[in-house]
Design an enzyme around this catalytic site. Structure first.
Site, PDB file in Angstrom:
ATOM      1  N   LYS A  80       0.850  -1.191   0.000  1.00 30.54           N
ATOM      2  CA  LYS A  80       0.000   0.000   0.000  1.00 30.54           C
ATOM      3  C   LYS A  80       0.885   1.239   0.000  1.00 30.54           C
ATOM      4  CE  LYS A  80      -3.875   2.012   2.646  1.00 30.54           C
ATOM      5  NZ  LYS A  80      -4.770   1.776   3.804  1.00 30.54           N
ATOM      6  N   SER A 155      -9.514   1.787   2.931  1.00 29.35           N
ATOM      7  CA  SER A 155      -8.695   2.562   2.016  1.00 29.35           C
ATOM      8  C   SER A 155      -7.672   1.733   1.247  1.00 29.35           C
ATOM      9  CB  SER A 155      -7.942   3.646   2.800  1.00 29.35           C
ATOM     10  OG  SER A 155      -7.084   3.064   3.783  1.00 29.35           O
ATOM     11  N   SER A 179      -9.788  -0.612   7.019  1.00 30.86           N
ATOM     12  CA  SER A 179      -9.223  -0.389   5.687  1.00 30.86           C
ATOM     13  C   SER A 179      -8.527  -1.595   5.070  1.00 30.86           C
ATOM     14  CB  SER A 179      -8.251   0.798   5.723  1.00 30.86           C
ATOM     15  OG  SER A 179      -8.956   2.005   5.836  1.00 30.86           O
TER      16      SER A 179
END
Length: 471
Positions: A80, A155, A179
């Site tokens: 990420k 996210s 997330s």
């Protein structure tokens, strides 16, 4: 050969150890798959092609010399883009850091590299991880691989999509209110939020210091355990981490006989889509068929605790971003600007009271869970909605309306999302298991037993909805 891209880390690692596939071959295959499919999916912000090839070549030399670092040796993993990667831009999904090239890797990135993983790229995310949709105004909105018009969750949306579509075998994600788990559920993969303090967050840009977690995402529960085994551990640079050396690699269970799971229906089924509810109830029946006992429990104070989470998160995120906002305020997306307005209105008294409420809720929940192995419920209670349909003023509540993930963050307890079926529109649904502190291994073990009794992992290989899509 492309079928190999949907193998588990465990299976691909076995082939690597047997020298039936090489790191360079697997990396080249993955990079080609990314080139073909990511233009439509927008799961990546940066593809680390040159760096990945160099890593793979070095790891191949080690295999030729009969040096194997472990099951992750030569396995492509995505990170990420909130976590630092040495010499590779780390944007955090924002224009503010569009040219930032850190001088060090995040601790978890370094640990995976040391274990032999090939870092294939940086995954797209909701800007600064502050949202549940991965609609990014700067680097493009990530698409759900089951319906390209819909959000993938967030996210860590890019991480989930890359994993679900064979563009990576696993991912490092972050989880402040869900997330990791929400996008895993909405994309049909596995996401695990460890116990707070089990995995270092050093080198990860913070959202909320007291709520943030770093964890693994993969296609199977066993693969998340393989990644977590490498990622976990005390870090002197992250004072929240704890000194615990217990392995999370578990013996597989053939049944769930003797397992007791708690279910609090007023929370877990509030706001749930009837189609999603049907899928979850079938999953509950499968758990029961496997021998688990599901019992009704109470979670007193849960609404106050979840309100406290909102207060804590928004106060802490404003404190971090305030200096940046003074210099780069016009570069932030509209939904973040709205969030900051909310955060600025929180007083010190509000924040302290929220932390007090949190501590009280943790104590009470531990009492309720004393005789339980875990809590059970849905991960997402709504199917993913269409991209572009959410206004900034509503976006702040998305994580709470889309799923039941925030509960594990206010508690800091380990939580797993595993695929458990599909709606009538063939959109994935996730089952969530939430354990007591540092029962990470047990939670994974229960999830693994459930997962092996179903066929949902195979569905990722068979999904054709995103292939050859026109952007």
């Amino acid at each position: 050969m492309s079928e190999l891209l949907f193998a588990s880390i465990e299976a691909a690692g076995y082939l690597m150890a047997k020298k039936e596939i090489s790191p360079t071959e697997l990396t080249a295959l993955t990079l080609e798959h990314i080139k073909k499919n990511d233009p439509a999916l927008q799961a990546f912000i940066t593809v680390m092609e040159e760096e990945a090839i160099v890593q793979a070549e070095n790891l191949e030399k080690e295999i030729q010399s009969n040096q194997l670092r472990g099951p992750l040796h030569g396995i492509p993993i995505v990170v990420k883009d909130l976590l630092q990667t040495k010499g590779v831009r780390t944007t955090c999904g924002s224009k503010v850091f569009q040219d930032w090239e850190p001088s060090d890797d995040a601790i978890t990135v370094q640990k995976l590299k040391d274990a032999g993983a090939v870092i294939i790229g940086k995954a797209n995310l909701h800007e600064f991880a502050m949202g549940a949709t991965t609609e990014n105004p700067h680097y493009g909105s990530t698409k759900n691989p089951w319906d390209l018009t819909r959000i993938p969750g967030g996210s860590s949306g890019g991480s989930a999509v890359a994993t679900a579509t064979g563009m990576a075998f696993g991912a490092i994600g972050t989880d402040t209110a869900g997330s990791i788990r929400l996008p895993a559920a909405m994309c049909g993969t596995v996401g695990f939020k460890p116990t707070y303090g089990l995995v270092s967050r050093e080198g990860c840009l913070p959202f909320s210091w007291s709520l943030d977690h770093v964890g693994p995402m993969a296609r199977t529960v066993k693969d998340t355990a393989i990644m977590l085994e490498v990622m976990k551990g005390y870090d002197s640079k992250d004072h929240s981490t704890v000194k615990r050396d217990e392995s999370v690699i578990y013996p597989e269970l053939q049944t769930l006989k003797g397992i007791k799971l708690g279910f609090y229906e007023p929370y877990m089924f509030s706001g749930i889509d009837e189609n999603v509810k049907t899928v979850i109830q079938k999953a509950f029946q499968r758990l029961t068929d496997l021998g688990a006992e599901i019992v009704s429990i109470n979670l007193p104070g849960i609404e106050r605790a979840l309100d406290a989470l909102k207060t804590i998160a928004q106060a802490e995120v404003v404190s971090f971003h305030e200096p940046l906002l003074k210099r780069f305020g016009d570069l932030y997306g509209d939904d973040l600007k709205y969030r900051f307005q909310f955060g600025r209105s929180i007083s010190a008294t509000d924040y302290i009271n929220a932390q007090r409420t949190r501590r009280q809720f943790i104590t009470e929940t531990l009492k309720q869970m004393k005789e339980l192995d875990a809590l059970v419920g849905p991960t997402n209670v709504q199917p993913p909605f269409e991209i572009g349909t959410m206004v900034p003023e509503q976006a702040i509540s998305n994580m709470f309306t889309l799923g039941k993930t925030p509960l594990a963050n206010i508690l800091g307890f380990p939580a797993l999302s595993v695929a458990c079926g599909f709606t009538s529109d063939t959109l994935p649904v996730g089952l969530q298991l939430l354990g007591k502190p540092f029962s990470d291994k047990r939670v994974l073990q229960i999830g693994d037993c459930y997962e092996k009794s179903e066929k949902w992992v195979q569905a990722l290989r068979e999904n054709q909805r995103y292939l050859h899509a026109v952007t």
